[in-house]
Write an enzyme that holds these catalytic residues in place. Structure first.
Site, PDB file in Angstrom:
ATOM      1  N   ASN A 238     -24.893 -10.333 -39.541  1.00  0.00           N
ATOM      2  CA  ASN A 238     -23.815 -10.337 -40.532  1.00  0.00           C
ATOM      3  C   ASN A 238     -22.469 -10.670 -39.897  1.00  0.00           C
ATOM      4  O   ASN A 238     -21.601 -11.254 -40.532  1.00  0.00           O
ATOM      5  CB  ASN A 238     -23.747  -8.987 -41.252  1.00  0.00           C
ATOM      6  CG  ASN A 238     -24.873  -8.856 -42.259  1.00  0.00           C
ATOM      7  OD1 ASN A 238     -25.535  -9.835 -42.603  1.00  0.00           O
ATOM      8  ND2 ASN A 238     -25.124  -7.639 -42.718  1.00  0.00           N
TER       9      ASN A 238
ATOM     10  N   SER B 158     -25.883  -1.755 -43.512  1.00  0.00           N
ATOM     11  CA  SER B 158     -25.598  -3.131 -43.109  1.00  0.00           C
ATOM     12  C   SER B 158     -24.242  -3.249 -42.427  1.00  0.00           C
ATOM     13  O   SER B 158     -23.948  -4.297 -41.869  1.00  0.00           O
ATOM     14  CB  SER B 158     -25.686  -4.077 -44.305  1.00  0.00           C
ATOM     15  OG  SER B 158     -25.156  -3.499 -45.453  1.00  0.00           O
TER      16      SER B 158
ATOM     17  N   GLU C 251     -33.178  -6.108 -37.650  1.00  0.00           N
ATOM     18  CA  GLU C 251     -32.299  -5.808 -36.515  1.00  0.00           C
ATOM     19  C   GLU C 251     -32.519  -4.348 -36.155  1.00  0.00           C
ATOM     20  O   GLU C 251     -32.364  -3.467 -37.008  1.00  0.00           O
ATOM     21  CB  GLU C 251     -30.824  -6.006 -36.908  1.00  0.00           C
ATOM     22  CG  GLU C 251     -30.369  -7.445 -36.894  1.00  0.00           C
ATOM     23  CD  GLU C 251     -28.880  -7.582 -37.228  1.00  0.00           C
ATOM     24  OE1 GLU C 251     -28.223  -8.416 -36.609  1.00  0.00           O
ATOM     25  OE2 GLU C 251     -28.382  -6.865 -38.115  1.00  0.00           O
TER      26      GLU C 251
ATOM     27  N   HIS D 248     -32.343  -2.350 -39.578  1.00  0.00           N
ATOM     28  CA  HIS D 248     -31.681  -3.140 -40.612  1.00  0.00           C
ATOM     29  C   HIS D 248     -32.602  -4.229 -41.148  1.00  0.00           C
ATOM     30  O   HIS D 248     -32.835  -5.246 -40.505  1.00  0.00           O
ATOM     31  CB  HIS D 248     -30.400  -3.753 -40.020  1.00  0.00           C
ATOM     32  CG  HIS D 248     -29.579  -4.516 -41.006  1.00  0.00           C
ATOM     33  ND1 HIS D 248     -28.773  -5.555 -40.651  1.00  0.00           N
ATOM     34  CD2 HIS D 248     -29.444  -4.388 -42.355  1.00  0.00           C
ATOM     35  CE1 HIS D 248     -28.183  -6.050 -41.728  1.00  0.00           C
ATOM     36  NE2 HIS D 248     -28.580  -5.348 -42.768  1.00  0.00           N
TER      37      HIS D 248
END
Ligand code: NAI
Length: 713
Positions: free
Chosen positions: A500, A429, A462, A450
């Site tokens: 993120n 991540s 992702e 991801h």
């Protein structure tokens, strides 16, 4: 002119009308198709040789997809939109009054207008294909079923069941549709057409299947008396408000329209449908939801970079923790592929298998899989402590500890174990994919994949293309994510990738507001009222305070002054206060249930929650604006290809409110120039971090995120 409908009448009086939208993969009620249907119905009404009419689709996977989304997107005049609804109603009304029995023979997915035409038919015959879906999903794009759906469905399946489908825009499988009474017969797919024919012949011969009344005795009693109906509608309203926080107008309007149809009769119901559809179709919410729908459709088709995906027939997952166990379960549940699941110790392996088994149990409880099917799928996961079986896999998904050195070593090792050309994907991540691939020969096959937590629920993946990643690798992983039922968005390697990174700017601002004296609950309420599924404080607890703080430091290191953090941030996780998982975080927990904000937090951080009754709209803006600023940078740096991709990723990865159309779309609607001014003001009042980025200023000058040049605009 190519035609959409073909009529054939047999010597026995059995007629078939076959729908085949020219040049499209699915059938759509475009303006032209509607005009043609009107003409066909006119012709049919005058025929004395027809004894039974069956509506069929020539598309193998689809019966009818619904109305033309482009027409809904384009309409700006409520009167025109209402007129469109009335036209469909007249047409389907004429269909229901044909002088012979009609049946919709549904063998592929049947949505919206397709379901409404089926409801206007005397019989609905469904294939038993388990992947078939039928329903009225209109509220999901901000409108309501207005070609008779709101008025006819309750008459067919009862009020409570109809509300359950219409208000949530639900679709159901054939078994459920039959149980509800939406279908009159469930026919084996293998002999579908023959059975439809037999059904028709039976009706012509006088064998009319009795329509069963569903809903049970209690339901009937409730629905037949006015007081019972009032209770029912009141409950449904409460549920809608609970689920939508009142932010989505369509389900509330649909509820009122269904009520009119039930209390005042079909004609009044239809008129209420048309009026409501007119108003809803021009609403902001509808336009935004249609925008999101199109982005979703685009993501289903898109082949990044034009490269051809390779087939994936067997997979290995490394690490059987929270993510690895979930990923292994997802692959077997959706793609039914064999999965090798490797860990370094037996305990985590057992844990990962238990996690997968629990998820399969839920699928059985929800009747998505039979018990034997679930067991067979679970048996496809082969746990192990070594690399046995890796010599035959096409793809490895790594989900081990978040540590760069360990991942580098493991990837180099993996490259020795898998066949040449097998893809090595990391679920990291926060670590750079390029860094992970450092010691791996053929870095072109290393990529990020991801997933978000919990894997079985979160719809986004992702796909991270690093500098050396081959286009074929990216295309294969994106196609594989689609096969798992996820929506892939391709992003570039970089700190926090896309979702993120944006999210951290928002969460950090929430911490600064806490620092200024705001209360935990006010910050969360500000964002849930704005439409987020969860506020930033509750989200921090869910993610785990330790994890959130670690990622915050990584990103703060990467972005410097742009992402300052309060100096008390590390104290948050002191005394084992880790969030939901430890039973104490910013909130206090009873099991996994959040109870109340923990006043101890303020003491621990040396803060005083002094601000009473803040303007929550302004608070929300404070938290959203840093994301807008960073979004412009992400686009300029090529982290994401388009504003459309960015919006889709944020909606699917964080629950960013779909009725706002996405972050960039929302910002454009507000007016970027105004937002730049607001940020400049905040930069003076609150902190330099609000200084509008040059990228944002350029976007504002150029007419916004979706200005010409963005293909998804
Ligand atoms: P976890 O700690 O639950 O599981 C990691 C597992 O990997 C453990 O069972 C450990 O024994 C095993 N492991 C360690 N070294 C190994 C090796 N050399 N070979 C095989 N197995 C090994 O961690 P979690 O939360 O599942 O995270 C895994 C990865 O996924 C991390 O890179 C993390 O950043 C990422 N991620 C985590 C998310 C989350 O919310 N937990 C969300 C998205 C990504």
């Amino acid at each position: 002119m190519s035609t959409a409908f073909e009529l054939a009448v047999g010597p026995d009086g059995l007629a078939t009308l076959t729908f085949d939208s020219p040049g499209r993969p699915v059938n759509v009620f475009t303006r032209e198709a509607m005009a043609e249907l009107e003409e066909v119905i006119g012709r049919l009404a005058g025929r004395s040789d027809v004894r039974f009419l069956v509506l069929l689709s020539a598309k193998p996977e689809n019966f009818v997809a619904g109305a033309d989304i482009d027409e809904i997107a384009g309409v700006e005049d409520p009167a025109l939109a209402a007129e469109g609804a009335r036209l469909g109603q007249r047409l389907f009304g004429a269909w229901s009054e044909l002088p012979f029995p009609t049946a919709a023979a549904v063998r592929g997915s049947c949505m919206g207008g397709g379901t409404e035409l089926a409801l206007a038919s005397e019989y609905v015959l469904l294939s038993d294909r388990p992947d078939l879906r039928i329903g009225l999903p209109e509220v999901r794009i901000g409108i309501l079923p207005a070609w008779g759906g709101c008025s006819r469905l309750p008459r067919r399946i009862g009020i409570a069941a109809a509300l359950d489908l219409i208000l949530a825009g639900k679709t159901v499988d054939p078994r459920k549709a039959f149980r509800l009474g939406l279908a009159d017969a469930l026919l084996p797919d293998a002999s579908f057409l023959r059975q439809v024919r037999e059904f028709a012949a039976g009706v012509v011969a006088g064998r009319r299947p009795a329509r069963r009344r569903r809903g049970g005795l209690m339901g009937i009693v409730l629905e037949r008396n006015p007081l019972g109906r009032k209770v029912l509608f009141d409950q449904a309203r409460k549920q809608v408000l609970r689920q939508t926080a009142g932010l989505y107008p369509a389900p509330l309007r649909a509820l009122e329209v269904v009520r009119v149809g039930v209390e005042k009769g079909l004609a009044a119901g239809l008129e209420a449908e048309a009026r409501a559809a007119g108003e809803l179709a021009v609403s902001r919410e509808c336009k935004s939801l249609v925008h999101v729908f199109r982005l979703m459709e685009g993501a289903k088709r898109d082949a990044p970079g034009g490269a051809v995906p390779r087939p994936v027939g067997s997979v290995a997952v490394l690490g059987a923790g929270v993510m690895g166990g979930g990923i292994a379960q997802l692959i077997t549940a959706t793609a039914a592929l064999p999965v090798r699941l490797k860990d370094v110790a037996p305990e985590p392996l057992a844990g990962g298998m238990a996690h997968a088994a629990a998820l399969f149990r839920k699928l059985v409880e929800r009747r998505r899989l039979s018990r034997p099917e679930a067991l067979a799928r679970l048996a496809l996961v082969r746990p192990g402590l070594d690399y046995r079986g890796f010599g035959r896999v096409d793809l490895v998904i790594e989900a081990i500890v978040e540590n760069l050195e360990v991942k580098q070593k493991v990837f180099a090792e993996l490259a020795q174990q898998v066949p040449a050309g097998a893809i090595l994907a990391s679920n990291t991540s926060s670590l750079p994919i390029r860094g992970i691939a450092r010691d791996t020969p053929e870095p072109g096959r290393v990529v990020g994949m991801h997933f978000f937590n919990p894997v079985h629920k979160m719809p986004l993946v992702e796909v991270i293309a690093a500098e050396g990643t081959a286009p074929g690798t990216v295309a294969t992983v994106a196609a594989f994510a689609r096969r798992l039922g996820k929506t892939p968005v391709v992003v570039k390697d970089g700190p926090g990738f896309l979702v993120n990174r944006l999210l951290m700017f928002y969460m950090a601002e929430a911490l600064w507001l806490l620092d200024e004296g705001h209360r935990i609950e006010d910050l969360d309420r500000a964002m849930t009222e704005w439409g987020m599924p969860m506020g930033p404080m509750a989200l921090t607890d869910e993610v785990g305070i330790d994890v959130a703080v670690k990622v915050a430091h990584i990103l703060a290191g990467a972005f410097g002054d742009r992402l300052p953090l309060p100096d008390w941030i590390d104290r948050l996780s002191d005394e084992g206060r880790l969030g939901t998982k430890s039973g104490r975080g910013l909130y206090v927990y009873d099991g996994r249930r959040r109870t109340a904000p923990d006043p101890e937090v303020y003491r621990l951080l040396g803060l005083t929650p002094r601000i009473q009754d803040p303007d929550r709209g302004r608070l929300a803006e404070r938290m959203v604006l840093p994301m807008v600023n960073e979004a412009a940078r992400c686009l300029e740096e090529g982290v994401v290809r388009s504003a459309g991709d960015l919006d889709l990723a944020l909606i699917l990865g964080t629950g960013f409110p779909p009725f706002r159309g996405g972050l960039c779309r929302w910002a454009d609607r507000q007016g970027l120039a105004g937002l730049v001014e607001a940020m400049a003001r905040l930069a003076g009042q609150v902190g330099e971090r609000f200084t509008p980025s040059p990228a944002l200023v350029r976007r504002a000058a150029g007419g916004g995120f979706y200005a010409a040049g963005d293909p998804s605009g």
